[in-house]
Every structure is written in structure tokens, then in C-alpha cells.
Design an enzyme around this catalytic site. Structure first.
Site, PDB file in Angstrom:
ATOM      1  CG  ASP A 203      -1.957   0.899   1.409  1.00 53.59           C
ATOM      2  OD1 ASP A 203      -2.734   1.104   0.159  1.00 53.59           O
ATOM      3  OD2 ASP A 203      -2.546   1.687   1.890  1.00 53.59           O
ATOM      4  CB  SER A 227      -6.508   2.722  -0.017  1.00 52.22           C
ATOM      5  OG  SER A 227      -5.035   3.001   0.139  1.00 52.22           O
ATOM      6  CD  GLN A 277      -4.917   1.204  -3.936  1.00 51.93           C
ATOM      7  OE1 GLN A 277      -4.182   2.393  -3.740  1.00 51.93           O
ATOM      8  NE2 GLN A 277      -4.349   0.477  -2.051  1.00 51.93           N
TER       9      GLN A 277
END
Length: 285
Positions: A203, A227, A277
Site C-alpha cells: 500500500d 484507498s 487498487q
């Protein structure tokens, strides 16, 4: 094992609180909310605790609410299916009784089969590249005092970006990013731990790929970034205490959302994991 790495490993070492229920602490990395990678890594660890003799090959997660880094997180694992080759688990992460993340994780027994992979892209080597910590040290005189202690913290995940963006004075660039990363120190030979740590690290610097063409960063004024979801596929075995190239691109941004893709290669050019993502990248007036 280095002290900062030991603390990260302990962060992922969840405490059982009942049948298929676990609790994990939270860490404050200086972001307004809990770092999404922490919740991903802990959710994967919780699911892995309910499966024997099978390793995770994919994880699909949705971030539902911002997490509070001053509170622990409760993880409930639901045993969806145990088949002959695959097992599926659903994970729900909660704080104060409210869901902050939901994820599905699939596990598979070890199996031989067809093999192919895309070639590793060209990239500058990690030797001699400055780390994120080196860049942060130069930025410290220009950031608010309240942020300095968090930015200057010791980092268990060493990241060496290639052609980094100045977060205070970003310029428009192609929607691509590359960085080398590893967890510092030597880790145990535990493939579950290495997967959970890759989920944690995946991430970092990811959603910023979709910001590159627009000349903004998460530190730019009037930007709301977060996110929205995250997916990981584990293709082959790896060690995250050795250098991995994280190669990212962003094929599209639309509707206030940026879509990002990533591939992890080891030093020998072997593709070990892939990520996707979608992120909220909203410019507020």
C-alpha cells in the site's frame, strides 16, 4: 531482527479473542487514519490462522471506513469453504463495532502446473539509490512541526524510489512509478509472515501513481485521497527481507477515482506477486 522490524512483526501477530476472532493493535504513521496496509496485513494474518497446509494466493479487500490509529482492530473470520484444493475465508475488520474493511482470501495447496510470466521491466538498480528516509530528511525543515516526528521515524520497510516526486512541489509525470523495497533485518522462514508483510508494504506509494499525471500528491492542498479497494495475487514464493522491485502504473483516472496496478519482481527477475487498487483522488474546491 532489527527492533523496528520486530515491532512490525508483533503488529501482525494478532491475539485470539474467541473462535475465529482476533484482535490487532494499530500504529500511527502520521496519516490522518490507520494505514491501509496495516489492516490488509492483519486481515491476511487473521484468515491464515484458520487454514492449515495451504497458503494464500489471492486477497480482495474493500476499505469501508477510515480506521482510528488510537484503537485496536477486531477481526472476524468466516469459513466460507474448504475444498479439495482451495479454501476461502471472509474477513471483517471492525472498530467500535463498525466495519472498516471486508476482505475475501483464497488459499491453495501447493501444486505444479503451467508456467509463464511477463519479463521484468528495465529499472535502475537499488545499489546507491537514496531511500525514502534520505528524502524525508531533506523535507523536514519544510513541513509542520506536528508532522516531523512521524516523518522522521525509523522505518522497518526500506523503500528506495526511482525518480521520486517531490511531495511539496510535484511536477506532472507519466502515470508510472518504480521502487525497490525490503523489510530490514532477517526474518524467519515463514511464508505466511512474508505474505502478510508484502500485503502491508504493497500500500506504500501505490495510489500516488494515479496522481502523477496531474502534478499533485497526497500533501497538496484541497486533495482528498484514500484507498477504496486493494487486491493481491501471490504467484511464487519470495522473501520480503530481500530486495523486490515494485513496478506500478495507472491506466486510468475518472470519476474522482484513480486505478493503479503493480507487479513485484525479485532480484532475479521472477514475478512473485501482483496488485491492483482503486483510490479516491478528489480535488475539492
Amino acid at each position: 531482527m532489527l527492533e523496528v522490524t520486530r515491532k512490525l512483526v508483533e503488529l501482525l501477530d494478532l491475539s485470539p479473542t474467541g473462535d475465529d476472532h482476533f484482535q490487532g493493535d494499530s500504529e500511527d504513521l502520521g496519516f490522518p487514519n490507520v494505514f491501509g496496509g496495516q489492516v490488509l496485513g492483519q486481515a491476511l494474518m487473521a484468515a491464515s490462522r484458520t487454514v492449515e497446509d495451504r497458503l494464500a494466493h489471492s486477497l480482495h479487500a474493500y476499505f469501508l471506513r477510515p480506521g482510528n490509529h488510537s484503537l485496536p482492530i477486531d477481526y472476524e473470520v468466516q469459513r466460507v469453504r474448504d475444498g479439495g484444493s482451495f479454501s476461502v475465508r471472509r474477513v471483517i475488520a471492525r472498530q467500535d463495532g463498525k466495519e472498516i474493511l471486508t476482505a475475501a482470501v483464497s488459499f491453495q495447496v501447493a501444486e505444479e502446473g503451467f508456467e509463464h510470466q511477463m519479463d521484468m521491466p528495465s529499472a535502475e538498480g537499488y545499489e546507491g539509490l537514496p531511500s525514502e528516509s534520505d528524502y524525508v530528511e531533506k523535507l523536514l525543515p519544510h513541513v509542520p512541526d506536528a508532522m516531523k516526528s512521524k516523518l522522521a521515524r525509523n522505518r522497518p520497510v526500506e523503500i528506495r524510489p526511482i525518480d521520486p516526486v517531490n511531495p511539496l512541489k510535484p511536477e506532472k509525470k507519466a502515470p508510472t512509478k518504480q521502487s525497490w523495497l525490503r523489510v530490514q533485518g532477517e526474518l524467519p522462514n515463514d511464508p505466511i509472515l512474508h505474505r502478510c508483510l508484502l500485503a502491508y508494504a504493497s500500500d506504500f506509494t501505490f495510489l500516488g501513481t494515479s496522481l502523477n499525471p496531474h502534478g499533485v500528491t497526497f500533501m497538496s492542498r484541497n486533495m482528498q485521497v484514500a484507498s477504496l479497494d486493494h487486491a493481491i495475487w501471490f504467484h511464487r514464493e519470495f522473501r520480503i527481507d530481500d530486495w523486490l522491485l515494485y513496478d506500478k502504473d495507472s491506466p486510468s483516472a475518472a470519476g474522482g477515482r484513480g486505478f493503479n496496478r503493480g507487479n513485484f519482481f525479485n532480484r532475479d527477475g521472477v514475478l512473485v506477486a501482483s496488485t491492483t487498487q482503486e483510490a479516491l483522488i478528489r480535488k475539492r474546491s
